[in-house]
Design a protein around this motif. Structure first.
Motif, PDB file in Angstrom:
ATOM      1  N   LYS A   1      -3.296   9.295   6.367  1.00  0.00           N
ATOM      2  CA  LYS A   1      -3.291   7.981   7.018  1.00  0.00           C
ATOM      3  C   LYS A   1      -1.879   7.606   7.460  1.00  0.00           C
ATOM      4  O   LYS A   1      -1.673   7.121   8.577  1.00  0.00           O
ATOM      5  CB  LYS A   1      -3.852   6.922   6.068  1.00  0.00           C
ATOM      6  CG  LYS A   1      -3.951   5.548   6.679  1.00  0.00           C
ATOM      7  CD  LYS A   1      -4.661   4.578   5.762  1.00  0.00           C
ATOM      8  CE  LYS A   1      -4.851   3.233   6.432  1.00  0.00           C
ATOM      9  NZ  LYS A   1      -5.640   2.313   5.596  1.00  0.00           N
TER      10      LYS A   1
ATOM     11  N   ILE B   1      -0.248  11.787  -5.025  1.00  0.00           N
ATOM     12  CA  ILE B   1      -1.167  10.840  -4.399  1.00  0.00           C
ATOM     13  C   ILE B   1      -2.275  11.601  -3.680  1.00  0.00           C
ATOM     14  O   ILE B   1      -2.217  12.821  -3.538  1.00  0.00           O
ATOM     15  CB  ILE B   1      -0.427   9.901  -3.408  1.00  0.00           C
ATOM     16  CG1 ILE B   1       0.242  10.697  -2.286  1.00  0.00           C
ATOM     17  CG2 ILE B   1       0.571   9.031  -4.152  1.00  0.00           C
ATOM     18  CD1 ILE B   1       0.912   9.831  -1.224  1.00  0.00           C
ATOM     19  N   ASN B   2      -3.248  10.866  -3.206  1.00  0.00           N
ATOM     20  CA  ASN B   2      -4.380  11.455  -2.513  1.00  0.00           C
ATOM     21  C   ASN B   2      -3.965  11.959  -1.129  1.00  0.00           C
ATOM     22  O   ASN B   2      -3.176  11.318  -0.436  1.00  0.00           O
ATOM     23  CB  ASN B   2      -5.473  10.385  -2.383  1.00  0.00           C
ATOM     24  CG  ASN B   2      -6.779  10.933  -1.882  1.00  0.00           C
ATOM     25  OD1 ASN B   2      -6.868  11.391  -0.750  1.00  0.00           O
ATOM     26  ND2 ASN B   2      -7.792  10.864  -2.723  1.00  0.00           N
TER      27      ASN B   2
ATOM     28  N   ALA C   1       0.836  -1.206   0.000  1.00  0.00           N
ATOM     29  CA  ALA C   1       0.000   0.000   0.000  1.00  0.00           C
ATOM     30  C   ALA C   1       0.871   1.257   0.000  1.00  0.00           C
ATOM     31  O   ALA C   1       1.951   1.278   0.601  1.00  0.00           O
ATOM     32  CB  ALA C   1      -0.918   0.002   1.216  1.00  0.00           C
ATOM     33  N   ILE C   2       0.394   2.300  -0.658  1.00  0.00           N
ATOM     34  CA  ILE C   2       1.159   3.542  -0.771  1.00  0.00           C
ATOM     35  C   ILE C   2       1.411   4.159   0.594  1.00  0.00           C
ATOM     36  O   ILE C   2       2.514   4.633   0.879  1.00  0.00           O
ATOM     37  CB  ILE C   2       0.456   4.527  -1.724  1.00  0.00           C
ATOM     38  CG1 ILE C   2       0.489   3.963  -3.152  1.00  0.00           C
ATOM     39  CG2 ILE C   2       1.104   5.910  -1.683  1.00  0.00           C
ATOM     40  CD1 ILE C   2      -0.332   4.738  -4.154  1.00  0.00           C
ATOM     41  N   TYR C   3       0.423   4.135   1.484  1.00  0.00           N
ATOM     42  CA  TYR C   3       0.625   4.731   2.807  1.00  0.00           C
ATOM     43  C   TYR C   3       1.695   3.976   3.593  1.00  0.00           C
ATOM     44  O   TYR C   3       2.466   4.564   4.352  1.00  0.00           O
ATOM     45  CB  TYR C   3      -0.689   4.841   3.596  1.00  0.00           C
ATOM     46  CG  TYR C   3      -1.183   3.538   4.187  1.00  0.00           C
ATOM     47  CD1 TYR C   3      -0.830   3.173   5.483  1.00  0.00           C
ATOM     48  CD2 TYR C   3      -2.014   2.693   3.472  1.00  0.00           C
ATOM     49  CE1 TYR C   3      -1.289   1.989   6.035  1.00  0.00           C
ATOM     50  CE2 TYR C   3      -2.476   1.514   4.005  1.00  0.00           C
ATOM     51  CZ  TYR C   3      -2.110   1.163   5.290  1.00  0.00           C
ATOM     52  OH  TYR C   3      -2.560  -0.005   5.837  1.00  0.00           O
TER      53      TYR C   3
ATOM     54  N   HIS D   1      -5.669  11.903   1.547  1.00  0.00           N
ATOM     55  CA  HIS D   1      -6.087  10.962   2.588  1.00  0.00           C
ATOM     56  C   HIS D   1      -5.029   9.882   2.819  1.00  0.00           C
ATOM     57  O   HIS D   1      -4.879   9.386   3.940  1.00  0.00           O
ATOM     58  CB  HIS D   1      -7.432  10.328   2.229  1.00  0.00           C
ATOM     59  CG  HIS D   1      -8.551  11.307   2.173  1.00  0.00           C
ATOM     60  ND1 HIS D   1      -9.040  11.978   3.271  1.00  0.00           N
ATOM     61  CD2 HIS D   1      -9.272  11.770   1.123  1.00  0.00           C
ATOM     62  CE1 HIS D   1     -10.018  12.781   2.920  1.00  0.00           C
ATOM     63  NE2 HIS D   1     -10.172  12.680   1.612  1.00  0.00           N
ATOM     64  N   THR D   2      -4.295   9.543   1.766  1.00  0.00           N
ATOM     65  CA  THR D   2      -3.228   8.553   1.883  1.00  0.00           C
ATOM     66  C   THR D   2      -2.102   9.086   2.761  1.00  0.00           C
ATOM     67  O   THR D   2      -1.605   8.399   3.653  1.00  0.00           O
ATOM     68  CB  THR D   2      -2.684   8.173   0.487  1.00  0.00           C
ATOM     69  OG1 THR D   2      -3.773   7.684  -0.305  1.00  0.00           O
ATOM     70  CG2 THR D   2      -1.599   7.128   0.576  1.00  0.00           C
TER      71      THR D   2
END
Length: 125
Positions: free
Chosen positions: A55, A48-49, A12-14, A51-52
């Motif tokens: 998080k 990226i977003n 996952a990116i986060y 929200h990512t």
């Protein structure tokens, strides 16, 4: 701070973002008191977003790597509780070593790998 995200990775990116920040701390590229880019700024820079990023920052705060200040944003603040850190590390290593054991990885190979990681990433303090 240079963050490199592998958009083709299964990770996952986060998680990638968190790991890069933790490596930055371990290698002293990021130090106690350093301010991370704002959520919006880092999201725009990486593409990226928001929200990512949010998080990742929230989890880093939860794990004791950063504090969140309304005026400064995310600030590197490494938790000094060494015993807690060692216990968390042990939990992660037990699973990783069990996986290696299932693939016939020897104790000597594990020791060599740990030495290689310390040398490659320069995280031996």
């Amino acid at each position: 701070m240079v963050i490199e995200i592998d958009f083709n990775s299964d990770e996952a990116i986060y998680v990638q973002l968190m790991n890069q920040i933790i490596l930055g701390i371990a290698t002293s590229r990021l130090r106690e008191g350093d301010t991370l880019p704002s959520v919006r700024q880092l999201a725009d820079t990486i593409g990226i977003n928001m929200h990512t990023v949010n998080k990742a920052y929230a989890l880093l705060r939860q794990e004791g790597f950063v504090t969140i200040d309304r005026r400064k944003g995310a600030v590197i603040a490494v938790d000094v509780d060494k015993m807690k850190a060692l216990e968390e590390m042990k939990q992660h290593l037990v699973v990783a070593m069990a996986r290696g054991c299932c693939k016939n990885v020897s104790r000597e190979e594990v020791h060599g790998l740990i030495d290689e990681i310390f040398d490659e990433y320069g995280i031996d303090r």
